[in-house]
Design a protein around this motif. Structure first.
Motif, PDB file in Angstrom:
ATOM      1  N   LEU A  90      37.965  40.529  55.050  1.00  0.00           N
ATOM      2  CA  LEU A  90      37.344  41.561  54.234  1.00  0.00           C
ATOM      3  C   LEU A  90      38.056  41.629  52.887  1.00  0.00           C
ATOM      4  O   LEU A  90      39.284  41.623  52.826  1.00  0.00           O
ATOM      5  N   GLY A  91      37.267  41.682  51.865  1.00  0.00           N
ATOM      6  CA  GLY A  91      37.840  41.792  50.534  1.00  0.00           C
ATOM      7  C   GLY A  91      38.315  43.201  50.272  1.00  0.00           C
ATOM      8  O   GLY A  91      38.018  44.131  51.022  1.00  0.00           O
ATOM      9  N   LEU A  92      39.067  43.307  49.197  1.00  0.00           N
ATOM     10  CA  LEU A  92      39.600  44.619  48.815  1.00  0.00           C
ATOM     11  C   LEU A  92      38.470  45.616  48.635  1.00  0.00           C
ATOM     12  O   LEU A  92      38.538  46.756  49.076  1.00  0.00           O
ATOM     13  N   LYS A  93      37.396  45.112  48.018  1.00  0.00           N
ATOM     14  CA  LYS A  93      36.284  45.996  47.711  1.00  0.00           C
ATOM     15  C   LYS A  93      35.663  46.517  49.001  1.00  0.00           C
ATOM     16  O   LYS A  93      35.407  47.715  49.140  1.00  0.00           O
ATOM     17  N   HIS A  94      35.458  45.591  49.949  1.00  0.00           N
ATOM     18  CA  HIS A  94      34.838  46.006  51.201  1.00  0.00           C
ATOM     19  C   HIS A  94      35.727  46.968  51.962  1.00  0.00           C
ATOM     20  O   HIS A  94      35.260  47.940  52.546  1.00  0.00           O
ATOM     21  N   TYR A 115      35.330  50.191  50.442  1.00  0.00           N
ATOM     22  CA  TYR A 115      34.078  50.832  50.846  1.00  0.00           C
ATOM     23  C   TYR A 115      34.196  51.399  52.251  1.00  0.00           C
ATOM     24  O   TYR A 115      33.716  52.485  52.549  1.00  0.00           O
ATOM     25  N   ILE A 116      34.851  50.622  53.122  1.00  0.00           N
ATOM     26  CA  ILE A 116      35.003  51.077  54.502  1.00  0.00           C
ATOM     27  C   ILE A 116      35.837  52.359  54.543  1.00  0.00           C
ATOM     28  O   ILE A 116      35.475  53.355  55.176  1.00  0.00           O
ATOM     29  N   VAL A 117      36.954  52.331  53.804  1.00  0.00           N
ATOM     30  CA  VAL A 117      37.806  53.522  53.739  1.00  0.00           C
ATOM     31  C   VAL A 117      37.005  54.695  53.202  1.00  0.00           C
ATOM     32  O   VAL A 117      37.040  55.809  53.726  1.00  0.00           O
ATOM     33  N   LEU A 118      36.216  54.396  52.179  1.00  0.00           N
ATOM     34  CA  LEU A 118      35.382  55.430  51.568  1.00  0.00           C
ATOM     35  C   LEU A 118      34.418  56.012  52.597  1.00  0.00           C
ATOM     36  O   LEU A 118      34.301  57.224  52.758  1.00  0.00           O
ATOM     37  N   ALA A 119      33.761  55.082  53.325  1.00  0.00           N
ATOM     38  CA  ALA A 119      32.790  55.525  54.322  1.00  0.00           C
ATOM     39  C   ALA A 119      33.471  56.358  55.401  1.00  0.00           C
ATOM     40  O   ALA A 119      32.962  57.407  55.813  1.00  0.00           O
ATOM     41  N   LEU A 120      34.658  55.900  55.828  1.00  0.00           N
ATOM     42  CA  LEU A 120      35.388  56.643  56.869  1.00  0.00           C
ATOM     43  C   LEU A 120      35.772  58.026  56.364  1.00  0.00           C
ATOM     44  O   LEU A 120      35.670  59.028  57.075  1.00  0.00           O
ATOM     45  N   MET A 121      36.221  58.059  55.098  1.00  0.00           N
ATOM     46  CA  MET A 121      36.601  59.357  54.528  1.00  0.00           C
ATOM     47  C   MET A 121      35.406  60.301  54.505  1.00  0.00           C
ATOM     48  O   MET A 121      35.498  61.472  54.850  1.00  0.00           O
ATOM     49  N   MET A 122      34.271  59.718  54.102  1.00  0.00           N
ATOM     50  CA  MET A 122      33.051  60.522  54.051  1.00  0.00           C
ATOM     51  C   MET A 122      32.722  61.064  55.432  1.00  0.00           C
ATOM     52  O   MET A 122      32.426  62.255  55.594  1.00  0.00           O
ATOM     53  N   LEU A 123      32.780  60.151  56.397  1.00  0.00           N
ATOM     54  CA  LEU A 123      32.470  60.551  57.773  1.00  0.00           C
ATOM     55  C   LEU A 123      33.390  61.672  58.211  1.00  0.00           C
ATOM     56  O   LEU A 123      32.952  62.683  58.765  1.00  0.00           O
ATOM     57  N   ILE A 160      28.967  64.520  45.027  1.00  0.00           N
ATOM     58  CA  ILE A 160      29.969  64.435  43.960  1.00  0.00           C
ATOM     59  C   ILE A 160      31.121  63.549  44.395  1.00  0.00           C
ATOM     60  O   ILE A 160      31.571  62.654  43.667  1.00  0.00           O
ATOM     61  N   MET A 161      31.558  63.737  45.633  1.00  0.00           N
ATOM     62  CA  MET A 161      32.693  62.973  46.161  1.00  0.00           C
ATOM     63  C   MET A 161      32.362  61.493  46.180  1.00  0.00           C
ATOM     64  O   MET A 161      33.149  60.650  45.749  1.00  0.00           O
ATOM     65  N   VAL A 162      31.145  61.174  46.681  1.00  0.00           N
ATOM     66  CA  VAL A 162      30.729  59.770  46.739  1.00  0.00           C
ATOM     67  C   VAL A 162      30.743  59.174  45.345  1.00  0.00           C
ATOM     68  O   VAL A 162      31.271  58.076  45.112  1.00  0.00           O
ATOM     69  N   GLY A 163      30.170  59.915  44.387  1.00  0.00           N
ATOM     70  CA  GLY A 163      30.122  59.417  43.010  1.00  0.00           C
ATOM     71  C   GLY A 163      31.501  59.119  42.488  1.00  0.00           C
ATOM     72  O   GLY A 163      31.785  58.025  41.987  1.00  0.00           O
ATOM     73  N   VAL A 164      32.405  60.100  42.644  1.00  0.00           N
ATOM     74  CA  VAL A 164      33.758  59.942  42.105  1.00  0.00           C
ATOM     75  C   VAL A 164      34.461  58.763  42.767  1.00  0.00           C
ATOM     76  O   VAL A 164      35.034  57.895  42.098  1.00  0.00           O
ATOM     77  N   LEU A 165      34.363  58.702  44.083  1.00  0.00           N
ATOM     78  CA  LEU A 165      35.065  57.633  44.800  1.00  0.00           C
ATOM     79  C   LEU A 165      34.480  56.275  44.457  1.00  0.00           C
ATOM     80  O   LEU A 165      35.210  55.306  44.278  1.00  0.00           O
ATOM     81  N   LEU A 166      33.151  56.198  44.338  1.00  0.00           N
ATOM     82  CA  LEU A 166      32.518  54.935  43.957  1.00  0.00           C
ATOM     83  C   LEU A 166      33.033  54.501  42.594  1.00  0.00           C
ATOM     84  O   LEU A 166      33.381  53.338  42.382  1.00  0.00           O
ATOM     85  N   PHE A 167      33.093  55.465  41.670  1.00  0.00           N
ATOM     86  CA  PHE A 167      33.571  55.145  40.330  1.00  0.00           C
ATOM     87  C   PHE A 167      34.983  54.591  40.406  1.00  0.00           C
ATOM     88  O   PHE A 167      35.305  53.560  39.805  1.00  0.00           O
ATOM     89  N   VAL A 168      35.831  55.258  41.199  1.00  0.00           N
ATOM     90  CA  VAL A 168      37.219  54.817  41.314  1.00  0.00           C
ATOM     91  C   VAL A 168      37.281  53.412  41.892  1.00  0.00           C
ATOM     92  O   VAL A 168      37.941  52.521  41.364  1.00  0.00           O
ATOM     93  N   VAL A 169      36.530  53.213  42.989  1.00  0.00           N
ATOM     94  CA  VAL A 169      36.568  51.904  43.661  1.00  0.00           C
ATOM     95  C   VAL A 169      36.105  50.811  42.711  1.00  0.00           C
ATOM     96  O   VAL A 169      36.746  49.776  42.555  1.00  0.00           O
ATOM     97  N   VAL A 170      34.953  51.076  42.045  1.00  0.00           N
ATOM     98  CA  VAL A 170      34.398  50.043  41.171  1.00  0.00           C
ATOM     99  C   VAL A 170      35.347  49.773  40.020  1.00  0.00           C
ATOM    100  O   VAL A 170      35.614  48.621  39.668  1.00  0.00           O
ATOM    101  N   SER A 171      35.918  50.818  39.440  1.00  0.00           N
ATOM    102  CA  SER A 171      36.780  50.605  38.282  1.00  0.00           C
ATOM    103  C   SER A 171      38.067  49.906  38.684  1.00  0.00           C
ATOM    104  O   SER A 171      38.751  49.323  37.859  1.00  0.00           O
ATOM    105  N   PHE A 172      38.413  49.934  39.988  1.00  0.00           N
ATOM    106  CA  PHE A 172      39.603  49.194  40.427  1.00  0.00           C
ATOM    107  C   PHE A 172      39.253  47.789  40.878  1.00  0.00           C
ATOM    108  O   PHE A 172      39.872  46.828  40.461  1.00  0.00           O
ATOM    109  N   THR A 173      38.231  47.702  41.728  1.00  0.00           N
ATOM    110  CA  THR A 173      37.968  46.395  42.338  1.00  0.00           C
ATOM    111  C   THR A 173      37.300  45.461  41.345  1.00  0.00           C
ATOM    112  O   THR A 173      37.467  44.241  41.451  1.00  0.00           O
ATOM    113  N   GLY A 174      36.544  45.977  40.380  1.00  0.00           N
ATOM    114  CA  GLY A 174      35.894  45.109  39.393  1.00  0.00           C
ATOM    115  C   GLY A 174      36.922  44.228  38.696  1.00  0.00           C
ATOM    116  O   GLY A 174      36.883  43.002  38.798  1.00  0.00           O
ATOM    117  N   PRO A 175      37.864  44.838  37.978  1.00  0.00           N
ATOM    118  CA  PRO A 175      38.897  44.037  37.301  1.00  0.00           C
ATOM    119  C   PRO A 175      39.685  43.175  38.271  1.00  0.00           C
ATOM    120  O   PRO A 175      40.030  42.037  37.936  1.00  0.00           O
TER     121      PRO A 175
END
Lengths: 752, 206
Positions: free
Chosen positions: A3-7, A10-18, A298-313
């Motif tokens: 699993l890549g960092l991004k995935h 996402y998994i951590v994000l999904a678990l947090m959401m859950l 809101i949480m999903v948005g913020v976390l997605l932004f964080v994840v994308v801004s980290f994993t993209g670079p």
């Protein structure tokens, strides 16, 4: 699966959401549960309190009546009344008045009736007319009959919305016959029943009922329910303390609470629309869900932004790193960021730049190293050639000189010259060999030979040296000595020669023995062990491992005493290893050493073993004297020319000389020769070109043998010569014997 | 011991007192025979004032006691509320209240009226007729008492727990009656033999 960092993110994000949603739901559920319980508890307490107060009221009244009814005087009074034996007021009635005067329980009054339902006595006295039938008598009688002991009953009497609870207690005479009933009336207004329930407890539209044992509504906050039965409830449904349930009706859901009044078998029942009762709870529920959804978004948005801004670079960096690993050091990696990732990108660029510089440097160094290596090889080839050529002259001339008549002193000098020159030549050969071996330029041959031959070939040339030192040089061979094997006999001989020569050199007296042992033997393969035992100076234990290293001799003084380069054993080890073998030494200083070499080999079959035997007679033995051959010597070096001519004349050959290939061709045009000795490196036309031309021109005619002469000792020389049409190669310097062997091998037989 | 001796002598007269005292003083024989048990009454707050007595003892005659038994009228109540007496016993009804009391029996078998009288005075009556005699007060309807007049000297009144003991019943088979003012009487047959008291329990109530 990787699993890549991004995935992972996402998994951590999904678990947090859950987790967040689950905890929120759990909290919400417990909160709503608590709210619901609060609503239910309030109803339960309400009906319990009401039922308890009704119970207390009825119990108090019943106790009071029972106490009075138990008085024998009342039953006696009724008997008297019945028998009409007493005309006057019966004294017991006076006591009754006294007992029930302004009763706090029976505010509706108390009545005494006889066994036929006639009113005998009442308090207050104006509520009923004496000696008239008691209006509620049928109901009282029925209720009493329903009781197991028919001694008391509760009857509800209603009139125009108001209701009374009649507490009836039977009177018995001494024979336990019922003689009358004492009845107390308790007004049960709607307010009484709903007293505790009406205090804002029930939601709008709710109602509280007092239901008798038969299920009829005795009192209610909803007047039209009086006397009715509750559609959703039966007395048999409930017993005991307060119970709150929701009931599903065809068109609505009801929230009902019930509690029993055990003394009368009655129940307090409240009803209200569940939606109304739980309205607050529902509003809270909706509000919480809305909040939950909004916050989750809101949480999903913020976390997605964080994840994308980290994993993209990071992904870009990964791609760039992969590109660099693949060898692309040219492209720059751009990341317009000032944070740590930007710094990382810059560092990556710097690293790439450094790598680029290093790669260029490496390339340059490699080129230089290669050039140096090439130069070294060329240098060695050149040096060896340049040294061998004059050595050829020295040795050849010395040999010739020794063939003339000399005084004993002159012969001694000449012999010394010859020995010294031979030492020098062997030294040069050692150096050349080692260089070749180290450069990995040794190519192993595979020929058929026997160990006996090999050992003989090694010992024969050394025999003289050993004997001259007074040493006994012997060999011990196994019974398999005669069997043919496959191997590189030349290298085997070289190894043995080096060891034996070494042994002779370091042995002052005694013997040198060569032993051949077959240590492993199978059908196809075997392993041979050569042991060379001497009685020399021996080697100290500390030095045993080092003797096989190049340029090492056990002591500095050794060099002075015995001479040598120290390369001999190094060559032994290198060659042994090339042949997949091992070598070593056992020694005792002062007593001698035993050097050993173990080599693998393959047995040759009987058919294969024939080949060298068949080859041997191909070269007919000739008399040394009077070969009588015509030989063309193509050689430009005057010394070598003179030497070769002298040797050839000694062998009884006629010699004609040409100083380059072109001249040789001209000579060959006019004359025919039995053999051509061809130097390779000559001005105008070299030996190889000349040979090719010779072969071209003699096409279809008799083939003249051409033997190459060269001082170069590089591998591939012979092959090149053969390709150029030559037949063999004689390395300079050569001895007269060597020259003779070659000539005898190649000169055509008919020319004799 | 003295109380027992006194009771026995009161019941059986001085002629037998000596023998009774001998019996009582010999522990092995004292209360050696009798009827002992418990009465329970349905729906009653307690089990006091039930009377358990032998209906008849065939072939025997007993002499009524000479002593007079008192039933006091105090705090607008007969005390005790229930007494049992062997037929022929005399019972006195002193008035200990400030008010005048009247004692009369509406029971047909022994219908009498002692009239009303003030504090300090007492009137008495000898109960010769066996039966349940109810006593009322003409002045106070809440007052009542019962005198159970038996044909044998073997009877007992239950205590609060319903416990009773009829002592010194000679061995034999008897009909035993249990009575209570709020219940129908119950009869039972019991055989008394030498040894410990025979157990006998009653359940009263409709």
């Amino acid at each position: 699966m990787k699993l890549g960092l991004k995935h992972k993110a996402y998994i951590v994000l999904a678990l947090m959401m859950l987790a967040a949603v689950a905890s929120s739901m759990a909290l919400g559920q417990s909160y709503f549960g608590a709210e619901r319980s609060r609503v239910f508890d309030a109803r339960r307490r309400g009906v319990d309190d009401t039922a308890t107060s009704v119970e207390q009221l009825l119990t108090r009244g019943l106790d009071r009546l029972q106490t009075v009814a138990a008085l024998p005087a009342l039953a006696y009074g009724l008997q008297l009344q019945e028998q009409a034996r007493e005309e006057r007021q019966i004294p017991a009635w006076t006591t009754l008045h006294y007992l029930f005067f302004e009763s706090d329980v029976f505010t509706g009054g108390v009545v005494l009736v006889n066994r036929t339902g006639q009113i005998i006595w009442s308090e207050p006295s104006d509520i009923s007319r004496l000696d008239t039938p008691y209006t509620a008598w049928p109901r009282v009688q029925t209720a009493l009959a329903r009781q197991p002991d028919d001694d008391h009953a509760f009857v509800v009497e209603r009139a125009q919305g108001a209701a009374e609870v009649l507490v009836a207690v039977a009177l018995f005479d001494q024979q336990q016959e019922r003689v009358g009933v004492l009845i107390g009336a308790i007004p049960v207004s709607s307010a009484t029943v709903a007293q505790s329930l009406a205090r804002g407890l029930l939601s709008v539209g709710g109602a509280a009922h007092l239901v008798d044992a038969r299920g009829e509504v005795v009192a209610s906050t909803r007047p039209r329910a009086l006397g009715q039965r509750l559609a959703y409830w039966q007395p048999s449904d409930e017993t005991g303390a307060g119970r709150v349930v929701t009931r599903q009706l065809p068109d609505d859901e009801l929230l009902t609470a019930t509690a029993s009044v055990p003394v009368a078998g009655w129940h307090v029942v409240t009803e209200e629309r569940a939606a109304a009762a739980l309205a607050d709870v529902r509003e809270l529920y909706v509000a919480l869900w809305v909040t939950r959804i909004v916050f989750t978004g809101i949480m999903v948005g913020v976390l997605l932004f964080v994840v994308v801004s980290f994993t993209g670079p990071v992904e870009q960096l990964t791609v760039a790193a992969e590109r660099i690993r693949a060898g692309d050091l040219e492209s720059e990696f751009r990341l317009d960021r000032t944070d740590e990732l930007g710094v990382l990108a810059e560092a990556l660029n710097g690293m790439t730049s450094s790598l680029r510089d290093q790669a260029a440097e490496l390339e340059r160094t490699g080129v230089l190293a290669e050039a140096a290596s090439r130069a070294k090889t060329e240098f060695l080839a050149k040096v060896s050639h340049e040294i061998r050529t004059p050595m050829n002259g020295v040795l050849g001339m010395t040999e010739l000189l020794l063939g003339t008549s000399l005084s004993s002193t002159q012969r001694q000098f000449a012999t010394t010259i010859q020995r010294s020159a031979n030492s020098l030549l062997s030294l040069i050969n050692d150096i050349l060999d080692f260089s070749k071996i180290e450069a990995g330029k040794v190519e192993l041959e595979r020929v058929v030979f026997t160990f006996k031959e090999a050992v003989h070939d090694v010992l024969a040339p050394l025999q003289e040296g050993a004997e001259s030192k007074g040493l006994l040089l012997t060999s011990e061979l196994p019974t398999d000595e005669r069997r043919a094997v496959w191997g590189d006999v030349v290298r085997v001989r070289q190894v043995l020669t080096n060891i034996v020569a070494n042994a002779i050199k370091f042995t002052a007296q005694g013997h040198v023995t060569v032993r051949v042992l077959i240590v492993e033997k199978s059908d196809a393969h075997g392993r041979v062990r050569f042991e060379v035992q001497d009685t020399g100076i021996g080697i100290a234990a500390a030095n045993r491992d080092r003797v096989f290293e190049p340029f090492v001799q056990t002591e500095g003084s050794t060099t002075r005493l015995y001479g040598g380069t120290g390369l001999g054993l190094a060559i032994v080890r290198e060659l042994t290893e090339q042949m997949q073998g091992t070598c070593g030494v056992e020694s005792e200083p002062g007593k001698g050493s035993t050097f050993w070499v173990e080599l693998p080999f393959d047995w040759a079959t009987a058919e294969e073993a024939i080949v060298p035997d068949a080859a041997a007679p191909a070269a007919p033995a000739r008399q040394a004297e009077g070969l009588g051959l015509r030989i063309l010597l193509v050689e430009d070096n005057p010394v070598n020319t003179m030497l070769a001519k002298a040797m050839l004349r000694n062998l009884g050959c006629k010699v004609q000389n040409a100083t380059n290939g072109l001249l040789a061709l001209e000579v060959l045009n006019g004359e025919s020769f039995d053999l051509v000795l061809m130097d390779l490196q000559m001005p105008v036309m070299g030996g190889e070109d000349a040979s090719r031309e010779i072969r071209r021109r003699e096409a279809g005619r008799a083939r003249v043998p051409v033997i190459a002469l060269t001082a170069s000792a590089l591998p591939g020389d012979l092959e090149n010569c053969l390709q150029a049409g030559m037949d063999d190669l004689l390395t300079k310097p050569y001895t007269q014997a060597q020259l003779r062997t070659v000539i005898e091998q190649w000169a055509p037989a008919h020319s004799t | 011991m003295n109380w027992t001796a006194a009771t026995v002598s009161a019941l059986f007269g001085t002629r037998r007192a000596f023998a009774a005292v001998v019996l009582v003083l010999c522990p092995a024989l004292a209360f050696a025979e009798g009827i002992e048990g418990r009465v329970t009454i349905a729906r009653a707050r307690d089990y006091r004032d039930a009377v358990i007595y032998l209906a008849k003892v065939p072939g025997k005659t007993f002499t009524p006691p000479a002593a007079v038994i008192n039933v006091d009228q105090r705090n607008l109540a007969f005390q005790p509320h229930v007494i049992a007496v062997f037929a022929g016993t005399r019972v006195a009804f002193p008035n200990s209240d400030e008010v005048r009391h009247n004692v009369f029996s509406p029971t047909k078998a022994d219908h009498f009226d002692l009239g009303s009288y003030p504090l300090g005075s007492s009137r008495s009556r000898t109960f010769d007729t066996p039966g349940i005699i109810m006593l009322l007060c003409n002045v106070h309807a809440e007052m009542s008492a019962y005198v159970i007049v038996t044909e044998t000297p073997y009877f007992a009144v239950s205590d609060k727990d319903g416990h009773f003991l009829i002592p010194n019943v000679p061995p034999g088979q008897y009909e035993v009656i249990a009575w209570h003012e709020r219940a129908k009487s119950v009869r039972a047959t019991v055989t008394v033999s030498a040894g410990p008291p025979v157990p006998l329990n009653f359940e009263l109530g409709k």
